[in-house]
Design a protein around this motif. Structure first.
Motif, mmCIF file in Angstrom:
data_model
loop_
_atom_site.group_PDB
_atom_site.id
_atom_site.type_symbol
_atom_site.label_atom_id
_atom_site.label_comp_id
_atom_site.label_asym_id
_atom_site.label_seq_id
_atom_site.Cartn_x
_atom_site.Cartn_y
_atom_site.Cartn_z
ATOM 1 N N ASP A 1 10.584 1.489 3.708
ATOM 2 C CA ASP A 1 10.462 2.933 3.670
ATOM 3 C C ASP A 1 9.932 3.392 2.316
ATOM 4 N N LEU A 2 10.448 2.814 1.241
ATOM 5 C CA LEU A 2 9.988 3.162 -0.094
ATOM 6 C C LEU A 2 8.525 2.795 -0.277
ATOM 7 N N LEU A 3 8.139 1.615 0.166
ATOM 8 C CA LEU A 3 6.752 1.186 0.027
ATOM 9 C C LEU A 3 5.808 2.120 0.766
ATOM 10 N N ARG A 4 6.223 2.563 1.920
ATOM 11 C CA ARG A 4 5.380 3.468 2.690
ATOM 12 C C ARG A 4 5.184 4.790 1.950
ATOM 13 N N ARG A 5 6.249 5.296 1.317
ATOM 14 C CA ARG A 5 6.133 6.554 0.585
ATOM 15 C C ARG A 5 5.281 6.403 -0.667
ATOM 16 N N LEU A 6 5.355 5.230 -1.292
ATOM 17 C CA LEU A 6 4.637 5.031 -2.547
ATOM 18 C C LEU A 6 3.169 4.681 -2.354
ATOM 19 N N ALA A 7 2.811 4.149 -1.195
ATOM 20 C CA ALA A 7 1.452 3.646 -0.999
ATOM 21 C C ALA A 7 0.368 4.676 -1.324
ATOM 22 N N PRO A 8 0.447 5.930 -0.829
ATOM 23 C CA PRO A 8 -0.613 6.886 -1.182
ATOM 24 C C PRO A 8 -0.664 7.183 -2.677
ATOM 25 N N GLN A 9 0.486 7.214 -3.356
ATOM 26 C CA GLN A 9 0.497 7.475 -4.784
ATOM 27 C C GLN A 9 -0.185 6.353 -5.555
ATOM 28 N N VAL A 10 0.089 5.121 -5.155
ATOM 29 C CA VAL A 10 -0.523 3.975 -5.823
ATOM 30 C C VAL A 10 -2.026 3.955 -5.552
ATOM 31 N N LEU A 11 -2.414 4.235 -4.322
ATOM 32 C CA LEU A 11 -3.834 4.285 -4.006
ATOM 33 C C LEU A 11 -4.526 5.369 -4.820
ATOM 34 N N GLY A 12 -3.884 6.525 -4.945
ATOM 35 C CA GLY A 12 -4.459 7.597 -5.748
ATOM 36 C C GLY A 12 -4.646 7.185 -7.195
ATOM 37 N N ALA A 13 -3.673 6.474 -7.742
ATOM 38 C CA ALA A 13 -3.776 6.021 -9.127
ATOM 39 C C ALA A 13 -4.963 5.091 -9.312
ATOM 40 N N LEU A 14 -5.157 4.166 -8.391
ATOM 41 C CA LEU A 14 -6.260 3.214 -8.527
ATOM 42 C C LEU A 14 -7.609 3.879 -8.312
ATOM 43 N N VAL A 15 -7.690 4.788 -7.346
ATOM 44 C CA VAL A 15 -8.964 5.448 -7.100
ATOM 45 C C VAL A 15 -9.363 6.296 -8.296
#
Length: 435
Positions: free
Chosen positions: A11-25
């Motif tokens: 559940d935590l990974l799912r919530r964090l995934a867009p934030q991490v993707l945003g950071a890398l992009v």
């Protein structure tokens, strides 16, 4: 390090995934490659965290691992130097230093929000913008997005892939458009004094709001599966809409959408029985509704209707407010709801709006004129054959006393939905009429 169960980690990974993707992009500017790197980091976390414990800063851990994966990939390509220069031009290297423990980012610094606007870039068609955002930010699967748009999964997969390629080719900047109160580099010129920039911001904002609305709807009533709702998606849609509202507090449609979400989500605890079965609005225990959310939603939409140009989200929120402020189903002011729907249909004469209008017509003028309105909707390819159209038809036929036709319509609607709770409810209604 924190020890937690595997489901909690997922559940935590799912919530964090867009934030991490945003950071890398933001840092590297390579949408496709960044998404691949994030997926590798998520897999590494899923393998390591259950046994070794969750790191104190899970978002930072994921960003570091994904950054290493992406850096390795970029270094293996001939164009590494040029890409690094492009990434450096997008943002300073220290833009993603994690905040100290206990502190959080402000909405304007939220990488997920910036990713949301990137996905709604002008280089993409409206359909591609929405689909890509649902995939990258909302975390919906390609199949779920395809069902939301009523297209085959393969078609939606191709649309998302093309959107990623267009984002990469466009060199689109990563950031949130200024509102009219912000200033350009020329201190004497407001951002929205440039008509082209103002039009682009308005269009991108409209697409962002539509995407957030779709994400919320998928969370509030899941299109498929055993659960009626996906609480994580609904909560994320509300969180992101709040962030947009903080950024653009004077925009009436942003306020209207936030109000609509709050007023609708306020009923979540009363929508299911202890066994998970669906409880329709008319039968819900209103003492279980979230009064604080209703109060906030009513205040938001009331202020927007007073001070901002009228828009569809404000009208939808006003309709939700009439429902939420009624002490019981019998006290609902359906005449006011009908009047609001008639104004809404002048702004947005879409099939969903026409379906809601038909229900209001039935509650004010009886089921027969409403059934005639549904017959016209049968000709609209966007809704024809959808389970909601058949479910409303069944309800109106039941109101009209045509039990055999109502039973058949309930059964047809049950066969069209992929949601288990909705299917069971529709089957129950059909069986109840048969008895």
């Amino acid at each position: 390090m924190t020890t937690e169960s595997a489901p909690a980690s997922e559940d935590l990974l799912r919530r964090l995934a867009p934030q991490v993707l945003g950071a890398l992009v933001r840092r590297y500017g390579h949408f496709d490659a960044a998404e691949d790197a994030v997926q590798e980091a998520l897999l590494a976390a899923a393998r390591q965290w259950p046994g070794e414990g969750r790191p104190d800063n899970p978002r930072g851990w994921l960003i570091r691992v994904a950054s290493r994966r992406l850096t390795d990939q970029l270094r293996s390509e001939d164009a590494r130097r040029r890409r690094e220069e492009t990434a450096a031009a997008l943002t300073p290297r220290d833009a993603f230093v994690e905040p100290p423990p206990g502190e959080s980012r402000t909405p304007a610094e939220d990488d997920t929000l910036a990713l949301l606007f990137l996905c709604c870039h002008a280089e993409l068609s409206a359909e591609a913008r929405i689909a890509l955002t649902l995939r990258a930010v909302g975390g919906l699967t390609t199949a779920e997005i395809a069902r939301a748009f009523l297209v085959p999964e393969a078609t939606m997969g191709q649309r998302i892939s093309r959107a990623k390629r267009r984002i990469k080719a466009s060199g689109a900047p990563f950031g949130i458009p200024h509102d009219g109160r912000d200033q350009d580099q020329d201190p004497g010129r407001g951002a929205d004094q440039d008509p082209h920039r103002a039009a682009d911001r308005a269009r991108r904002l409209a697409d962002v709001l539509q995407v957030l609305y779709l994400i919320f709807n998928e969370g509030y009533t899941a299109t498929s599966g055993r659960d009626l709702r996906r609480a994580d998606l609904a909560a994320e849609a509300i969180r992101l809409t709040r962030a947009v509202h903080v950024r653009l507090p004077a925009d009436g449609e942003v306020a209207g959408l936030l109000a609509l979400m709050l007023l609708t989500d306020a009923r979540r605890d009363a929508r299911t029985a202890p066994d998970g079965s669906l409880v329709p609005l008319a039968e819900q225990d209103r003492t279980r509704w979230d009064r604080a959310a209703i109060t906030e939603g009513v205040a938001l939409v009331s202020d927007a209707l007073t001070h901002a140009p009228l828009g569809p989200y404000q009208l939808r929120a006003a309709i939700a407010a009439v429902h939420d402020e009624a002490a019981s189903d019998e006290d609902t002011d359906w005449a006011e709801i009908l009047a609001l729907y008639e104004v809404l249909m002048r702004l947005v004469p879409g099939p969903v709006e026409r379906l809601g209008h038909a229900v209001a017509v039935a509650m004010v003028h009886g089921p027969r004129p409403a059934l005639a309105l549904l017959a016209a909707l049968d000709e609209d390819d966007r809704l024809a054959g959808h389970h909601r159209l058949e479910a409303v038809r069944a309800h109106l036929l039941e109101m009209a006393g045509d039990r055999a036709a109502a039973r058949a319509a309930y059964a047809k609607a049950a066969g069209l939905t992929l949601s288990v709770p909705e299917r069971r409810y529709l089957q129950f209604r059909a069986a109840r009429i048969a008895d």
